[in-house]
Design a protein around this motif. Sequence first.
Motif, PDB file in Angstrom:
ATOM      1  N   ALA A 157     -63.089  26.581  98.422  1.00  0.00           N
ATOM      2  CA  ALA A 157     -63.356  27.170  97.104  1.00  0.00           C
ATOM      3  C   ALA A 157     -63.871  28.584  97.312  1.00  0.00           C
ATOM      4  O   ALA A 157     -64.457  28.908  98.354  1.00  0.00           O
ATOM      5  CB  ALA A 157     -64.380  26.348  96.334  1.00  0.00           C
ATOM      6  N   LEU A 164     -62.218  28.891  90.688  1.00  0.00           N
ATOM      7  CA  LEU A 164     -62.759  28.920  92.049  1.00  0.00           C
ATOM      8  C   LEU A 164     -61.657  28.676  93.081  1.00  0.00           C
ATOM      9  O   LEU A 164     -61.825  27.958  94.069  1.00  0.00           O
ATOM     10  CB  LEU A 164     -63.912  27.925  92.222  1.00  0.00           C
ATOM     11  CG  LEU A 164     -65.100  28.102  91.262  1.00  0.00           C
ATOM     12  CD1 LEU A 164     -66.242  27.168  91.628  1.00  0.00           C
ATOM     13  CD2 LEU A 164     -65.587  29.543  91.224  1.00  0.00           C
ATOM     14  N   ARG A 312     -62.450  19.339  98.621  1.00  0.00           N
ATOM     15  CA  ARG A 312     -62.380  20.364  97.562  1.00  0.00           C
ATOM     16  C   ARG A 312     -63.558  20.202  96.612  1.00  0.00           C
ATOM     17  O   ARG A 312     -64.179  21.198  96.199  1.00  0.00           O
ATOM     18  CB  ARG A 312     -61.053  20.226  96.811  1.00  0.00           C
ATOM     19  CG  ARG A 312     -60.994  20.894  95.438  1.00  0.00           C
ATOM     20  CD  ARG A 312     -61.105  22.402  95.488  1.00  0.00           C
ATOM     21  NE  ARG A 312     -60.966  22.962  94.133  1.00  0.00           N
ATOM     22  CZ  ARG A 312     -61.150  24.230  93.811  1.00  0.00           C
ATOM     23  NH1 ARG A 312     -61.482  25.117  94.745  1.00  0.00           N
ATOM     24  NH2 ARG A 312     -60.995  24.653  92.577  1.00  0.00           N
ATOM     25  N   LYS A 316     -66.175  23.176  96.074  1.00  0.00           N
ATOM     26  CA  LYS A 316     -66.281  23.779  94.745  1.00  0.00           C
ATOM     27  C   LYS A 316     -67.709  23.707  94.219  1.00  0.00           C
ATOM     28  O   LYS A 316     -68.203  24.650  93.594  1.00  0.00           O
ATOM     29  CB  LYS A 316     -65.320  23.085  93.773  1.00  0.00           C
ATOM     30  CG  LYS A 316     -65.233  23.780  92.421  1.00  0.00           C
ATOM     31  CD  LYS A 316     -64.147  23.197  91.540  1.00  0.00           C
ATOM     32  CE  LYS A 316     -64.051  23.985  90.228  1.00  0.00           C
ATOM     33  NZ  LYS A 316     -63.015  23.413  89.318  1.00  0.00           N
ATOM     34  N   GLY A 394     -57.649  23.447  91.356  1.00  0.00           N
ATOM     35  CA  GLY A 394     -57.757  24.559  90.428  1.00  0.00           C
ATOM     36  C   GLY A 394     -57.228  24.255  89.046  1.00  0.00           C
ATOM     37  O   GLY A 394     -57.017  25.166  88.243  1.00  0.00           O
ATOM     38  N   GLU A 403     -62.238  18.302  90.620  1.00  0.00           N
ATOM     39  CA  GLU A 403     -62.517  19.654  90.149  1.00  0.00           C
ATOM     40  C   GLU A 403     -63.853  19.747  89.407  1.00  0.00           C
ATOM     41  O   GLU A 403     -64.259  20.828  88.988  1.00  0.00           O
ATOM     42  CB  GLU A 403     -61.383  20.140  89.239  1.00  0.00           C
ATOM     43  CG  GLU A 403     -60.065  20.372  89.947  1.00  0.00           C
ATOM     44  CD  GLU A 403     -60.151  21.473  90.994  1.00  0.00           C
ATOM     45  OE1 GLU A 403     -60.713  22.547  90.690  1.00  0.00           O
ATOM     46  OE2 GLU A 403     -59.673  21.256  92.131  1.00  0.00           O
ATOM     47  N   THR A 405     -67.797  20.040  88.713  1.00  0.00           N
ATOM     48  CA  THR A 405     -68.956  20.657  89.391  1.00  0.00           C
ATOM     49  C   THR A 405     -70.213  19.912  88.959  1.00  0.00           C
ATOM     50  O   THR A 405     -71.165  20.495  88.435  1.00  0.00           O
ATOM     51  CB  THR A 405     -69.043  22.157  89.070  1.00  0.00           C
ATOM     52  OG1 THR A 405     -69.018  22.344  87.640  1.00  0.00           O
ATOM     53  CG2 THR A 405     -67.871  22.916  89.669  1.00  0.00           C
TER      54      THR A 405
END
Length: 419
Positions: A157, A164, A312, A316, A394, A403, A405
């Motif tokens: 990321a 990101l 990932r 991220k 993404g 994806e 956060t």
Amino acid sequence: MASNSYLFTSESVTEGHPDKICDQISDAILDAILAKEARLEAQGYVAPSGIPARIADVRCACETFVTTGTVLVAGEIRTQAYVDIQKIVRDTIRRIGYTSAAYGFDADTCGVLNMIHEQSPDIAQGIDESFDVQAGRTADELDRTGAGDQGMMFGFACDETEALMPMPLYLAHGLSARLAEVRKRGTLAYLRPDGKTQVTVRYDDGVPAEVTAIVVSTQHSAEIEDMSLVKADMLEQVIAPVLEGAQIPWRDAEVFVNPTGRFVIGGPVGDTGLTGRKIIVDTYGGVGRHGGGSFSGKDCTKVDRSAAYAARWVAKNVVAAGLAKRCELQLAYAIGIARPLSIMVDTFGTGAVGDEIIERAVREVFDLRPAAIIRDLDLRRPIFEKTAAYGHFGRTDPDFTWERTDRVDELCSAVANLP
């Protein structure tokens, strides 16, 4: 031009590219099995062999090959569910847009060969009951599921885009997706399913400064002979809508549209396709490293897929937490072993704290055993066909749970409390 200046290029392909046809077929088969097995489990189905349907028992490693007029599906699958492979293949090809013999490939007339067989019990035993469980070294239920194979997986990321993701790949995917969109809407009726895009970005001191080159290669009908018309349409309908919203200068970029001057013969009639042959397009466009394993057609016990998604997710969250501007995570596994053999964090000198501190925080916040990844990212769902074009990372689709956060606060707290 700044003293520390360089160019970086990434490519993308449309869903009609031969390799991507294969990825989507493989994942469509996986999705169909997961959906059917879940329904059978809910109904309490038990096979004549006495084995009950359980979605957790599904194992799938499905490969697809396409060439002129032919699709071959092979691989190793364990399931109580029957799915119609012929129908899945034809429906996927039809959805992509190969619906006429005039395109060189047709969903209704292509041959479909099914060579799928059962998964090897030698492989299955280490996944169903891990080495540590067999040896009596653990009673933790999450240690029961061993990794589906050995290997290393990478996640990446960076703060170059809102997603990101690296800027060149982010833009290349945007162009490919837009190319398919204007074709399917009928905005440019002469377009055909196959296509590729490429974007070159100049970086100054590690920051994207401008787009310097754009390449769009798109299959088109035989009636189109004037490439200046195609180029004008690409600029107006594809390139400008994507690049204008990217917040990076691009108007001075060199633009190449169908550089050979003609792209009528495309899809499987123009080139063979194979599952897993676009792994750089699938991931980060050549930024960072890649462990070599492909994703499509593999169920979530295969760490090639699930651990790459988890990597990932971790990277991220590290960047979203402000702990680094760029973060790469490497995980390594051994077949039949639940816990990763190694975890490595590299922030390329951009970390707010040392990489070893971030690594310790990652170990504290994230459980990277396969069963925990499957649980936390909810990976036993039929969500994978849509991952098989325009990148696995993404994306804003809520089904792309990797994806999220959602561990930012925990990471920051872990870093703050480490000695």
